[in-house]
Design an enzyme around this catalytic site. Structure first.
Site, PDB file in Angstrom:
ATOM      1  N   HIS A  84       0.841  -1.195   0.000  1.00 45.79           N
ATOM      2  CA  HIS A  84       0.000   0.000   0.000  1.00 45.79           C
ATOM      3  C   HIS A  84       0.876   1.245   0.000  1.00 45.79           C
ATOM      4  CE1 HIS A  84      -3.982  -1.910   1.601  1.00 45.79           C
ATOM      5  NE2 HIS A  84      -3.367  -2.688   0.707  1.00 45.79           N
ATOM      6  N   GLU A  86       0.934   3.980   1.752  1.00 41.92           N
ATOM      7  CA  GLU A  86       1.442   4.438   3.049  1.00 41.92           C
ATOM      8  C   GLU A  86       2.630   3.598   3.508  1.00 41.92           C
ATOM      9  OE1 GLU A  86      -3.147   4.956   3.407  1.00 41.92           O
ATOM     10  OE2 GLU A  86      -1.731   3.654   2.356  1.00 41.92           O
ATOM     11  N   CYS A 119      -6.361   2.167   5.457  1.00 42.76           N
ATOM     12  CA  CYS A 119      -7.112   0.930   5.690  1.00 42.76           C
ATOM     13  C   CYS A 119      -6.678   0.379   7.051  1.00 42.76           C
ATOM     14  CB  CYS A 119      -6.811  -0.082   4.579  1.00 42.76           C
ATOM     15  SG  CYS A 119      -5.110  -0.695   4.643  1.00 42.76           S
ATOM     16  N   CYS A 122      -2.747  -0.275   7.249  1.00 37.80           N
ATOM     17  CA  CYS A 122      -1.946   0.944   7.341  1.00 37.80           C
ATOM     18  C   CYS A 122      -2.209   1.680   8.651  1.00 37.80           C
ATOM     19  CB  CYS A 122      -2.213   1.836   6.134  1.00 37.80           C
ATOM     20  SG  CYS A 122      -1.714   1.051   4.586  1.00 37.80           S
TER      21      CYS A 122
END
Length: 200
Positions: A84, A86, A119, A122
């Site tokens: 992801h 992040e 999410c 993260c």
């Protein structure tokens, strides 16, 4: 026969366009909206290049407004559910800073700017990263609205962050961030949720 002392090396390959798209190291992003628009622009480029989902994130030095590291979602191009934006941005910032704790002694107040709220995965990584502020564009509801599964996020997570000394700023350039999500969905972008067990 495999040597007992051999190591498996995992290489994270960033898309070539990403480094080329970043501003010069002396560029300053004084306003929070400037930082968010830089990140939203990377999310747009990620869609155009076909290198991942409609998400981007970056770590900025909160004191100077300079970009430290940027990441985009690479789930589909790396075949990794944890790639992801992040996570990529945090990993790069920690490598460049030479520490796993971006909030350690002598470190500037680092800020994570994400094109969308984190999410569940993260959300767990952010407090351990050491960043002092999280800035979000689109909301979790906006992301779920195009079909992504945000995972089991606890109610009131923002208050938990604040209690840990991490300021949370939401809805920065939200309409621009949401437009990127919608464009991705309208173009038939992959909504890559897991099958959540069961079935083959």
């Amino acid at each position: 026969m495999k040597n007992a002392h051999s190591r498996t090396v995992i290489t994270l390959s960033l898309p070539p366009w990403l480094e080329r798209s970043l501003p010069s190291p002396d560029k300053v992003f004084p306003a929070i909206e400037d930082r968010m628009r830089q990140v939203i622009g990377l999310a747009e480029q990620n869609i155009a290049a076909g290198t991942g989902g409609p998400f981007a994130a970056a770590i900025f030095d909160g004191a100077t407004g300079r970009l430290v590291a940027a990441g985009v979602n690479l789930v589909t191009s790396l075949n990794s559910s944890i790639a992801h934006a992040e996570i990529i941005a945090i990993m790069l910032a920690q490598q460049r800073s030479g520490t796993y704790d971006l909030g350690g002694n002598g470190m500037p107040p680092f800020e994570l700017v994400s094109s969308a709220e984190p999410c569940a995965m993260c959300l767990g990584a952010i407090p351990w990263s050491g960043v002092r502020r999280l800035v979000c564009g689109a909301s979790g509801e906006d992301v779920a609205g195009i079909g992504f599964d945000e995972g089991a996020k606890p109610a009131g997570w923002q208050r938990e962050f604040e209690a840990r000394g991490i300021a949370v700023v939401r809805n920065v350039c939200r309409s621009e961030a949401v437009a990127v999500l919608r464009r991705y969905a309208e173009q038939g972008g992959i909504i890559y949720n897991s099958r959540q067990g069961g079935g083959r």
